[in-house]
Scaffold this active site. Structure first.
Site, PDB file in Angstrom:
ATOM      1  CE  LYS A   1       0.265  -0.082   5.498  1.00 12.48           C
ATOM      2  NZ  LYS A   1      -1.176   0.029   5.208  1.00 12.48           N
TER       3      LYS A   1
ATOM      4  CD  GLU B   1      -3.006  -1.270   2.105  1.00 12.70           C
ATOM      5  OE1 GLU B   1      -2.878  -0.536   3.106  1.00 12.70           O
ATOM      6  OE2 GLU B   1      -3.909  -2.120   2.002  1.00 12.70           O
TER       7      GLU B   1
END
Lengths: 786, 786
Positions: free
Chosen positions: A592, A488
């Site tokens: 992430k 993300e």
């Protein structure tokens, strides 16, 4: 949590021996009980103090408008959000007219225990009231894994030194006031005040019932209670109700060492379709059945259910008590989230809290269904049946977006897209391939051809159609441009390797399944030319590779981007998304959560060993693990690439994520996919379990930190036990007709009850790469040796 | 509009000879009067019927919260939106006690005329009331270009056949009810109901005043009126007021052919800083000055202002009456938008409507300031002074986003970012380079070194610093990843050619300006090493090129993407953004508006002729012109690449955009940048005007459709006239000390009053590329010959 002095490590329980109100909301999540249909946070019986009151019924949601300052075509206008339904846990107590409240008077002792084998939450408290009266209160709470609409509480009060006047108020309460929530964090769900509208309220001797309608979604729900009472003579019981409260009150005087025992049976029911009288009768019927079974009967059935479950899935670790406890805690909560969801989603937080608005995401398919597939495959079939039931909505969504096939929602409760930020929602089309992957994995692990034909095939076909219409041909390759992969901190990129490899698999297995079920495929309108075009697309799928660096870019061009300046990012700036704009995160090399590394876990067949090693080394240096979904995948690939100690560090992180509240948001609910990840890390990482084609392959390897690892799993209806020690693996078929497994490259035929030992081939151990500054996992070796 | 039978073509006026209520809102925009400080839509004097009432003061805005269903770091929390301020245009009329309303009774004749030389809006109406009374009403409305807080209306009523009893109510009205607006279109601004809070309300003989505060922004504004009256004896005048209304009423009886003449003077003032009494006095003082000047004096000054303006900027076209009218209309409205903005932004809609919330965007710098730079350079300096005044906010924004220098907002009124969708807002960092470009262009065209030192240098330095911190070095190049270029059907891509070329120029001219003003540069903290690093970045700027196709990709990887399926897109699906998701638009080859082609217009020095030709051909086939900013740029590059007829078709489209309401949204306000684009297309396209280094270069070329083109422009304080005929250009310096211009590659020294003729070298004419199906511009050749 486990490092909190109030927690002690126990292999089969989570025990809290001191009450710290500062972490109350977190413990409410940890001590939540659920069966996947009905969930109760571990709130104190007396309701207050609380961190966050919570009782949930799977798929009972409210609609909320999704606001956009700048609207756009295809943005969902309305989202769903889980609601806190009627609270049946509440049992208030007055001691000599003073309310039992741990914030007042004196808490002489406190103990709570989540028993992973009994499937209950026990609490025992000794309390002195402000005026000096002393009582012992003990309760045992359960949400039945056998009767999915039923919960029960065994509640006992004992006078300790002097006679006390006791008033017990056992209630059903709707529309509880919820504490205000910080708005800054997008992960925290919206507040909805007073979502329930009273439809019926009823009290009778020893019981009561409330029926409510959710204001905008219109869903009907009922909660009913009945009580058994064992109290000294002269005790009185009465009932009353109003729109949002039903109450059974017991008044009694207890002599020292005398007890009052109240058994509360709860029945819940809801429906989007059926009438109020039907819901009423459903809840009441379940309640009467539960009362008939009785407390002891419910307890016994719960234990039986869990004994059977653990017999097929237990993981034992020799050399790390913390992880031993944590992995069982994790498996238990995954079971609780998925056991009885039955045609409803398994949400990211299960039924343990309102985080993520109660939505289900792709990680259910990739993380949760893996564990359930080897422990409770019927729950996997149920979860995929739920996806299948939402196909009409997913087809509509694909049409709205201009594509063929079915576009499943990024986040949802009822099957409609609730993502209000398309670059990290709608654009993450890999959800379709993740569902297809779960179908394929389930069928491989169970051989359930009937499921494949009735349910799986249509999911495979419709997702393959989507890929075929999203991708395009260019220069002899099949490209998928402008989509978002799992990470993300990147979005809307061309040829994300994870997405392309998963889409490739999706296209191929859809074509293969059509060949296995030609009649059903024809009924779905699949023509020969169509499956051929899927196979062409799969064959020509473009997988970018950076020749200069010798690694796969996460997506095309990724390795040309600037590397995030980790040296100038301090600890307080994680998670990065709360301190830096998406703009900057997306355009730099910072990850992430495992993305390319996730691709290597799920599509290991597409990478050479050298690529695996180089890729892991490359991505390890830029992965910050701001997502709970990362550590377990890194554990698996670390194990595969010869970083066994690092793999075990990630085992530690993934299994302790909620128990140690590593992400500081366990208060909003547990991270169910990460809990499944603890099992993934141990069993698929260190255990090296894979289903490759129709083979169960094991490539176990043990870090020095551990003396042994033993785990059980189901495969094609048979129970296997694997024990790994230094240099050796021992395989035992616990029951079944016989099974061949592969130990590395050699076949091991197993017969029921006999051990097979195999040497573990030596592994080339490598120097572990460095993580970004400050983002290394906690070393478990140091913990043990230090 | 011009094709509507109610409109006739006139070279110096826009004339409406029939009232069509179906297009009332559109005509209100077309007939809007403004001076850049005060704006009034062309609402009918009597207020109703209306499409959209509108009176605007530049930078009087309300705050509105920007909602996000999923929030993110750095998202602006509050936006600004233009408010409809106190309406001083309103003059109601009762005829024998029946309200004058064109929807009732009978409209015997109707005429409105926007006079581009007089700078007034005239209206003449003959009306028969439902009861048969006949009157002629004529009004002339002006917003003074000389006194920027002043407007005036000359209002006349004449009885036609029989005596009539007349009541005239001249008003100031605050918080007018606005019609509800469709919410689907993101381009339409938000509604704000009752934004004004009454602070003071006052009436006196023949006048009145209202002072209001904007509810949340707190801005104070005052509107005041005074009247002169010429009416038959026995007429009565009275005044009254309440919080939101001030009213002057005249009662009179008119004999046939007798007239009542009311002259209304209006004074407006506002402030964010000063007190209510100060604002009160300001409005009143302006009003008294206006009354002192008188109606005739105001008219005369207006004419004088416009005569001077037209003498420096007029464009004459021999062979196309429609475009002749349209280009003057366009130039007039650009003047109205920018003439007296003075330290405030020039909004995308000027002060003609509430579209885009009244925000200013990058196109002011690139489109509007080009025209103003050659016609009213002081307005360019003002507009850039406004940007300069917002530098503290832009620096804060850069810091918030993690960058050095200044990050100017994508859309704003007060200098703070109002864009709630970052991929098409914040990520469009080219705004900084656009401002720098405007600074450089202004200084080149005027030689205003004082401005450069005081204002320009800091803008150049802070934008250069931004680029230096946004970009990064990789493989010997300087890359700018993950930004959005002008084309809004792409977003967040690497190395957008427009952005990189404009950033390159920004870095280079900033370094050069620092060298010219070393002391000021030092005061801004610029070190030698810093300018050297800018020059390095500019030198190594990465400009992607697709060797296979021989064209520049709009951004890296663009030409690998799927080409939009134009054959399956029908006319009703444009603009595409209202019918397709951004997801799909962004990842395919489809261009909303000139992007790479805009780069070729502004940085023509960086492209070979062959590249220009091939690029134009390539992008023409995928550009749909769903933006009003595109046609004029395509006109310029079409002209440069030998597509003269196509260029002229785009001249037609860009000049008729609002007059013909080509985008169906002129009701919300005019497209000021596109209006400037009409001039760009003619003067920079066909006229071939460029300022290259410090040379004024002209490369004129005329399509066969036109017999001649004559235009005037200011350059370094001197007025030049250029006349282009087939094969020949004639240059005349209208005043000034003498000037050299370049005709193609040869220098042409000019002395005041003398003509210089030059032959136009023959041009290689090319076959025009096809636009996407159904998206070709309307052919002007066919119009003329057909």
């Amino acid at each position: 949590m486990i490092r909190h002095p109030a927690f002690t490590v126990d292999p089969w329980s989570i025990i809290e021996s001191e009450l710290d109100l500062g972490i109350l909301a977190t413990t409410e999540s940890l001590f939540a009980l659920s069966n996947g249909h009905l969930g109760m946070r571990g709130n104190l019986d007396e309701g207050e103090p609380h961190g966050l009151p919570g009782t949930y019924l799977n798929s009972v949601y409210e609609l909320r408008p999704l606001p956009y300052a700048e609207a756009g075509y295809g943005y969902p206008e309305s989202g769903q959000t889980v609601v806190n339904v009627t609270n049946g846990k509440l049992i208030r107590l007055l001691v000599d007219a003073e309310p039992f409240d741990v914030r007042y008077g004196q808490l002489l002792s406190h103990r709570r225990e989540l028993d992973l084998r009994a499937g209950v939450l026990r609490r025992e408290v000794r309390w002195r009231s402000p005026s000096g009266a002393q009582v012992r209160v003990s309760s045992t709470r359960m949400v039945s894994l056998v009767e999915r609409g039923v919960a029960a509480i065994h509640y006992e009060v004992e006078a300790l030194e002097a006679p006390v006047r006791i008033v017990v108020q056992s209630e059903l309460v709707a529309n509880e006031a919820l504490p205000p929530r910080p708005a800054e964090d997008p992960r925290v769900s919206a507040i909805l005040e007073q979502p329930l509208v009273g439809e019926e309220s009823l009290a009778w001797a020893g019981g009561g019932m409330l029926v409510h309608r959710v204001r905008r979604s219109g869903l009907l729900l009922a909660a009913a209670m009945e009580h058994g009472l064992d109290a000294p003579e002269g005790s009185e019981m009465s009932s009353e109700c109003s729109a949002d409260v039903a109450r059974v009150t017991v008044i009694s005087t207890l002599e020292p060492s005398k007890r009052l025992v109240l058994t509360k049976f709860l029945g819940y029911g809801w429906s989007a379709e059926r009438s109020r009288p039907a819901i009423h009768d459903q809840a009441r019927g379940m309640l009467q059945a539960a009362r008939h079974t009785g407390w002891a009967g419910l307890l016994g059935a719960q234990r039986e259910f869990l004994d059977k479950f653990w017999a097929g899935v237990d993981v034992e670790i020799d050399g790390d008590h913390e992880v031993q406890q944590a992995v069982r805690f994790s498996i238990f909560h995954v079971l609780q989230a998925g056991a009885r969801a039955e045609g409803r989603p398994i949400a990211a937080k299960g039924l343990t809290g309102p985080g993520y608005d109660g939505h289900a995401f792709w990680d259910t398919e990739i993380y949760v269904l893996g564990l359930l597939g080897h422990s409770r495959p019927e729950s996997v079939a149920d979860a995929l049946r739920w996806r299948h039931s939402t196909l009409p909505l997913a087809r509509d969504r694909a049409r709205q977006l201009g594509f063929s096939g079915a576009a499943f929602p990024w986040r949802t409760i009822n099957g409609e897209e609730c993502s209000a930020y398309w670059p990290a929602g709608t654009a993450a089309f890999h959800i379709g391939a993740d569902i297809a992957y779960a179908v394929e994995r389930y069928v491989r692990a169970t051989g359930d051809q009937k499921f494949e034909e009735e349910i799986g095939l249509e999911l495979l076909v419709e997702t393959a159609r989507l890929w075929h219409s999203i991708g395009h041909r260019h220069d002899g390759t099949f490209r998928i441009d402008g989509v978002t992969g799992p990470d993300e901190y990147s979005a809307v990129a061309d040829n994300n390797v994870y997405t392309n490899l998963m889409a490739q698999l999706n296209l191929a297995v859809a074509a293969q399944a059509c060949a296995r079920h030609p009649d059903k495929a024809a009924a779905l309108g699949v023509l020969d030319g169509e499956t051929a075009s899927w196979l062409d697309a799969a064959r020509d799928m473009y997988i970018p590779f950076d020749q200069d660096l010798g690694v796969h870019p996460q997506a095309e061009g990724f390795t040309d981007h600037e590397v995030w300046d980790f040296a100038r990012t301090h600890a307080g700036q994680y998670p990065l998304m709360l301190h830096f704009p998406y703009f900057d995160l997306y355009r730099k090399q910072v990850v992430k959560q495992a993305d390319l590394v996730l691709a290597m876990y799920l599509r290991g067949d597409m990478f050479t060993t050298e690529q695996m090693v180089r890729n892991f080394d490359y991505y390890e240096r830029i992965t910050v693990r701001d997502s709970s979904l990362s550590a377990c995948v890194q554990a698996v690939v670390a194990a595969e690439t010869g970083h066994l100690e690092l793999a075990y560090d990630y085992v530690g992180e993934s299994s302790l994520l909620d128990l140690a509240d590593l992400e500081h948001d366990t208060r909003d609910g547990l991270h169910v996919a990460a809990l499944a990840g603890a099992w993934v890390a141990l069993v698929e990482g260190l255990g090296g379990v894979r289903v490759e084609e129709s083979r169960l392959v094991l490539r176990p390897r043990l870090p020095d930190t551990l003396r042994g690892l033993r785990f059980r799993l189901l495969y094609r209806g048979q129970r296997l036990q694997v024990e790994v020690r230094a240099g050796e693996a021992r395989y035992r078929l616990l029951d079944g007709d016989g099974l061949s497994v592969w130990h590395y490259d050699t076949e091991v035929p197993l017969k029921s009850g006999m051990d097979e030992r195999r040497e573990i081939p030596p592994m080339e151990l490598r120097t572990a790469p460095a993580q970004p500054m400050g983002r290394a996992p906690r070393s478990r070796r140091r913990r043990h040796r230090g």
